[in-house]
Scaffold this motif. Sequence first.
Motif, PDB file in Angstrom:
ATOM      1  N   LEU A 102      -2.289  -0.560 -11.419  1.00 47.90           N
ATOM      2  CA  LEU A 102      -3.063  -0.952 -10.388  1.00 47.90           C
ATOM      3  C   LEU A 102      -2.658  -2.487 -10.025  1.00 47.90           C
ATOM      4  O   LEU A 102      -2.457  -3.343 -10.871  1.00 47.90           O
ATOM      5  N   CYS A 103      -2.532  -2.586  -8.636  1.00 46.36           N
ATOM      6  CA  CYS A 103      -2.264  -3.965  -8.173  1.00 46.36           C
ATOM      7  C   CYS A 103      -3.637  -4.527  -7.727  1.00 46.36           C
ATOM      8  O   CYS A 103      -4.306  -3.784  -6.977  1.00 46.36           O
ATOM      9  N   MET A 104      -4.051  -5.585  -8.359  1.00 45.36           N
ATOM     10  CA  MET A 104      -5.379  -6.361  -8.156  1.00 45.36           C
ATOM     11  C   MET A 104      -5.285  -7.706  -7.746  1.00 45.36           C
ATOM     12  O   MET A 104      -4.440  -8.428  -8.333  1.00 45.36           O
ATOM     13  N   LYS A 105      -6.152  -8.122  -7.014  1.00 45.39           N
ATOM     14  CA  LYS A 105      -6.275  -9.507  -6.567  1.00 45.39           C
ATOM     15  C   LYS A 105      -7.736  -9.686  -6.509  1.00 45.39           C
ATOM     16  O   LYS A 105      -8.565  -9.363  -5.892  1.00 45.39           O
ATOM     17  N   GLY A 106      -8.079 -10.981  -6.901  1.00 44.58           N
ATOM     18  CA  GLY A 106      -9.563 -11.374  -7.056  1.00 44.58           C
ATOM     19  C   GLY A 106     -10.423 -11.161  -8.419  1.00 44.58           C
ATOM     20  O   GLY A 106      -9.711 -11.469  -9.457  1.00 44.58           O
ATOM     21  N   ARG A 107     -11.632 -11.015  -8.355  1.00 51.23           N
ATOM     22  CA  ARG A 107     -12.462 -11.265  -9.414  1.00 51.23           C
ATOM     23  C   ARG A 107     -12.320  -9.774 -10.418  1.00 51.23           C
ATOM     24  O   ARG A 107     -12.918  -8.550 -10.181  1.00 51.23           O
ATOM     25  N   ALA A 108     -11.389  -9.675 -11.478  1.00 50.78           N
ATOM     26  CA  ALA A 108     -11.254  -8.507 -11.940  1.00 50.78           C
ATOM     27  C   ALA A 108     -12.333  -7.955 -12.724  1.00 50.78           C
ATOM     28  O   ALA A 108     -12.471  -6.689 -12.841  1.00 50.78           O
ATOM     29  N   GLU A 109     -13.332  -8.780 -13.048  1.00 46.38           N
ATOM     30  CA  GLU A 109     -14.828  -8.518 -13.672  1.00 46.38           C
ATOM     31  C   GLU A 109     -15.363  -7.682 -13.197  1.00 46.38           C
ATOM     32  O   GLU A 109     -16.201  -6.776 -13.633  1.00 46.38           O
ATOM     33  N   LEU A 110     -15.317  -7.480 -11.717  1.00 47.14           N
ATOM     34  CA  LEU A 110     -16.046  -6.634 -10.943  1.00 47.14           C
ATOM     35  C   LEU A 110     -15.567  -5.021 -11.076  1.00 47.14           C
ATOM     36  O   LEU A 110     -16.295  -4.252 -11.057  1.00 47.14           O
ATOM     37  N   ALA A 111     -14.488  -4.833 -11.427  1.00 49.11           N
ATOM     38  CA  ALA A 111     -13.815  -3.463 -11.752  1.00 49.11           C
ATOM     39  C   ALA A 111     -14.467  -3.015 -13.087  1.00 49.11           C
ATOM     40  O   ALA A 111     -14.594  -1.753 -13.400  1.00 49.11           O
ATOM     41  N   GLN A 112     -15.172  -3.839 -13.821  1.00 51.81           N
ATOM     42  CA  GLN A 112     -15.927  -3.434 -14.991  1.00 51.81           C
ATOM     43  C   GLN A 112     -17.416  -3.231 -14.751  1.00 51.81           C
ATOM     44  O   GLN A 112     -18.339  -2.680 -15.556  1.00 51.81           O
ATOM     45  N   ALA A 113     -18.003  -3.764 -13.747  1.00 50.08           N
ATOM     46  CA  ALA A 113     -19.428  -3.741 -13.475  1.00 50.08           C
ATOM     47  C   ALA A 113     -19.487  -2.046 -12.972  1.00 50.08           C
ATOM     48  O   ALA A 113     -18.783  -1.462 -12.329  1.00 50.08           O
ATOM     49  N   PRO A 114     -21.042  -1.806 -12.954  1.00 53.11           N
ATOM     50  CA  PRO A 114     -21.218  -0.621 -12.402  1.00 53.11           C
ATOM     51  C   PRO A 114     -21.180  -0.385 -10.878  1.00 53.11           C
ATOM     52  O   PRO A 114     -21.390  -1.286 -10.224  1.00 53.11           O
ATOM     53  N   GLY A 115     -20.381   0.418 -10.247  1.00 56.02           N
ATOM     54  CA  GLY A 115     -19.897   0.597  -8.961  1.00 56.02           C
ATOM     55  C   GLY A 115     -20.649   1.608  -8.308  1.00 56.02           C
ATOM     56  O   GLY A 115     -20.844   2.861  -8.745  1.00 56.02           O
ATOM     57  N   ILE A 116     -20.711   1.544  -6.907  1.00 52.36           N
ATOM     58  CA  ILE A 116     -21.201   2.598  -5.959  1.00 52.36           C
ATOM     59  C   ILE A 116     -20.406   2.641  -4.816  1.00 52.36           C
ATOM     60  O   ILE A 116     -20.082   1.492  -4.123  1.00 52.36           O
ATOM     61  N   ALA A 117     -19.566   3.526  -4.419  1.00 49.70           N
ATOM     62  CA  ALA A 117     -18.932   3.617  -3.294  1.00 49.70           C
ATOM     63  C   ALA A 117     -19.816   3.885  -2.095  1.00 49.70           C
ATOM     64  O   ALA A 117     -20.642   4.939  -2.168  1.00 49.70           O
ATOM     65  N   ILE A 118     -19.549   3.151  -1.038  1.00 46.39           N
ATOM     66  CA  ILE A 118     -19.987   3.605   0.259  1.00 46.39           C
ATOM     67  C   ILE A 118     -18.971   3.998   1.299  1.00 46.39           C
ATOM     68  O   ILE A 118     -17.951   3.016   1.641  1.00 46.39           O
ATOM     69  N   VAL A 119     -18.973   5.145   2.050  1.00 47.61           N
ATOM     70  CA  VAL A 119     -17.964   5.351   2.886  1.00 47.61           C
ATOM     71  C   VAL A 119     -18.666   6.391   3.854  1.00 47.61           C
ATOM     72  O   VAL A 119     -19.945   6.663   4.012  1.00 47.61           O
ATOM     73  N   GLY A 120     -17.859   6.172   5.256  1.00 46.18           N
ATOM     74  CA  GLY A 120     -18.501   6.918   6.268  1.00 46.18           C
ATOM     75  C   GLY A 120     -17.550   6.641   7.534  1.00 46.18           C
ATOM     76  O   GLY A 120     -16.377   6.201   7.591  1.00 46.18           O
ATOM     77  N   ALA A 121     -18.277   7.077   8.802  1.00 43.92           N
ATOM     78  CA  ALA A 121     -17.242   7.131   9.899  1.00 43.92           C
ATOM     79  C   ALA A 121     -16.638   5.763  10.418  1.00 43.92           C
ATOM     80  O   ALA A 121     -17.332   4.710  10.294  1.00 43.92           O
ATOM     81  N   ARG A 122     -15.425   5.885  10.974  1.00 37.95           N
ATOM     82  CA  ARG A 122     -14.880   4.702  11.369  1.00 37.95           C
ATOM     83  C   ARG A 122     -15.521   4.491  12.674  1.00 37.95           C
ATOM     84  O   ARG A 122     -15.757   3.191  13.363  1.00 37.95           O
ATOM     85  N   ASN A 123     -16.023   5.409  13.484  1.00 34.81           N
ATOM     86  CA  ASN A 123     -16.827   5.148  14.729  1.00 34.81           C
ATOM     87  C   ASN A 123     -18.237   5.214  14.582  1.00 34.81           C
ATOM     88  O   ASN A 123     -18.828   5.888  15.406  1.00 34.81           O
ATOM     89  N   ALA A 124     -18.659   4.529  13.695  1.00 32.95           N
ATOM     90  CA  ALA A 124     -20.241   4.384  13.213  1.00 32.95           C
ATOM     91  C   ALA A 124     -20.899   4.160  14.410  1.00 32.95           C
ATOM     92  O   ALA A 124     -20.636   3.011  15.323  1.00 32.95           O
ATOM     93  N   SER A 125     -22.188   4.533  14.375  1.00 30.32           N
ATOM     94  CA  SER A 125     -23.207   4.190  15.208  1.00 30.32           C
ATOM     95  C   SER A 125     -23.770   2.638  14.837  1.00 30.32           C
ATOM     96  O   SER A 125     -23.492   2.353  13.815  1.00 30.32           O
ATOM     97  N   ALA A 126     -24.501   2.362  15.642  1.00 33.86           N
ATOM     98  CA  ALA A 126     -25.234   0.744  15.285  1.00 33.86           C
ATOM     99  C   ALA A 126     -26.293   1.164  14.128  1.00 33.86           C
ATOM    100  O   ALA A 126     -26.380   0.310  13.455  1.00 33.86           O
ATOM    101  N   LEU A 127     -26.897   2.153  14.202  1.00 39.14           N
ATOM    102  CA  LEU A 127     -27.741   2.523  13.238  1.00 39.14           C
ATOM    103  C   LEU A 127     -27.087   2.861  11.957  1.00 39.14           C
ATOM    104  O   LEU A 127     -27.591   2.441  10.918  1.00 39.14           O
ATOM    105  N   GLY A 128     -25.952   3.414  11.841  1.00 36.29           N
ATOM    106  CA  GLY A 128     -25.234   3.830  10.831  1.00 36.29           C
ATOM    107  C   GLY A 128     -24.828   2.510  10.149  1.00 36.29           C
ATOM    108  O   GLY A 128     -24.720   2.355   8.719  1.00 36.29           O
ATOM    109  N   ARG A 129     -24.254   1.717  10.880  1.00 34.54           N
ATOM    110  CA  ARG A 129     -23.953   0.544  10.384  1.00 34.54           C
ATOM    111  C   ARG A 129     -24.996  -0.309   9.849  1.00 34.54           C
ATOM    112  O   ARG A 129     -24.958  -0.991   8.902  1.00 34.54           O
TER     113      ARG A 129
END
Length: 379
Positions: A102-129
Amino acid sequence: MSARLLDDRQRRDWLRLIKSENVGPIGFRALINRFGSAHAALEALPDLSARGGLKRRIRLYPADRAERDLETVDRIGARFVALGEPDYPALLRQLEDAPPLLCMKGRAELAQAPGIAIVGARNASALGRKLARRLAADLGARGFAVISGLARGIDTAAHEAALATGTIAVMAGGLDVVYPPENDGLHGEIGETGLLVSEMTPGLQPQARHFPRRNRIISGLGYGTVVVEAAKRSGSLITARMALEQNREVFAVPGSPLDPRAEGTNHLIRRGAMLVTSAGDIDDAVRPMIGTLPPPTEIDMLSELVDDNAYSGHGNRDCDRPDPDLRSRIASLLGPSPVEIDDLIRESGAAVGPIHAILLELELAGRLHRIDARRVSLS
């Protein structure tokens, strides 16, 4: 035995091996654990691919190009982290197709923290954003690293809201290639205060086939994936499917049945995804899981990282060449539809070792497609 760091030569050879023709993450593991080092595996690739039926010499990633890649990564302030090294993301390491590097740049310790992914539409609505920003900010305040793909719309909103607490951007191209271009400033901020991640080499422009591979990393880095607005057929639903395959939680924010951007999320809820409207819903579901995932399986402890003698050649464990008749029999049992490797073993009546050796040869020859670690088909 605890893992250790690769030296510069080993890291270069790992990069050459994973970037060589027809070598994927699962095949990479098989090669390292069979031959003891990437150096020995690279030397074996021409013979293995020829046995599998490749009529020309397999294309190996040039050593000088790998050296330039490593120099570029160093110049942009990043580094390649190997599967099994201490800074490699702990949750991602659970995946059978985890990237070897893995190529990584920045705070490597974040990769060990509990994480949650947030994904969604590229053409998101104002409410969605707005919802994505609220979820990301609240999850960050609860101690979660927010993971997304630096795309337009929902991804951008989630990253921006989590800059202060910690966000991870997984990129489909090289770390130095900003996509989309309008996120140049956000890309720079995440590289300074968050974490940029990619399995690609620097300078590589993202292509359509790279995004599903990127998505498996987005879902694999965290305990769960939240989908905020998604059409019925979208990359966000691919990420959700991958999260399910990785035994991660899938959450969906409900939307109006009149909005096509809610069709995918509402579909996920009908199929069993957890309906969420707040970070508290996600926290309640995920908090009991933190720290409870099993340790990496033995195959993750790649021999080059645990055997001090492996690189010198003492670790080579190449087995005898499989019988040509068995190779033909296995090839005849394969077809365009996926088949379980256990079924191949059962139908052929052969031992496990020779069958895996034959499948590796066929894969290196470009004749075999690995669906996952258990299923294969003809290419």
